[in-house]
Design a protein around this motif. Sequence first.
Motif, PDB file in Angstrom:
ATOM      1  N   LEU A 223      -3.907   0.714  -2.148  1.00 23.07           N
ATOM      2  CA  LEU A 223      -3.258  -0.439  -2.740  1.00 23.07           C
ATOM      3  C   LEU A 223      -2.406   0.006  -3.919  1.00 23.07           C
TER       4      LEU A 223
ATOM      5  N   HIS B 146       0.832  -1.191   0.000  1.00 19.70           N
ATOM      6  CA  HIS B 146       0.000   0.000   0.000  1.00 19.70           C
ATOM      7  C   HIS B 146       0.871   1.247   0.000  1.00 19.70           C
TER       8      HIS B 146
ATOM      9  N   GLU C 231      -3.837   5.412   2.799  1.00 18.76           N
ATOM     10  CA  GLU C 231      -3.210   4.165   2.364  1.00 18.76           C
ATOM     11  C   GLU C 231      -4.011   3.667   1.174  1.00 18.76           C
TER      12      GLU C 231
END
Length: 93
Positions: A77, A45, A75
């Motif tokens: 991916l 992430h 955060e």
Amino acid sequence: QSDPRAGIFEDPLVWPRRLQIIGIPLPDRFLEIIHLHSVEEEGLHKIFYRCDVCNITAYAPGPCWCCRDDFEFREELETDLEILQEGRNDTTP
């Protein structure tokens, strides 16, 4: 000599996370951070700070440079295949 991204390590939200850091060694035991990710079960992430009002992304906590509201910790991916491939060269277990 200081990497502008190093401020992220002062944020208590980052402390409990397992991190993957890819960087370039510099003299006097410094490191220039190239990529910084948290490692989660579903993958790497990106971690960063964002002000959606001003459309500004930062790599250290603090007030937005424009509106002065606090940046929001984010955060997301990682989806950049080149970065993911680079991270596979990591030697940690």
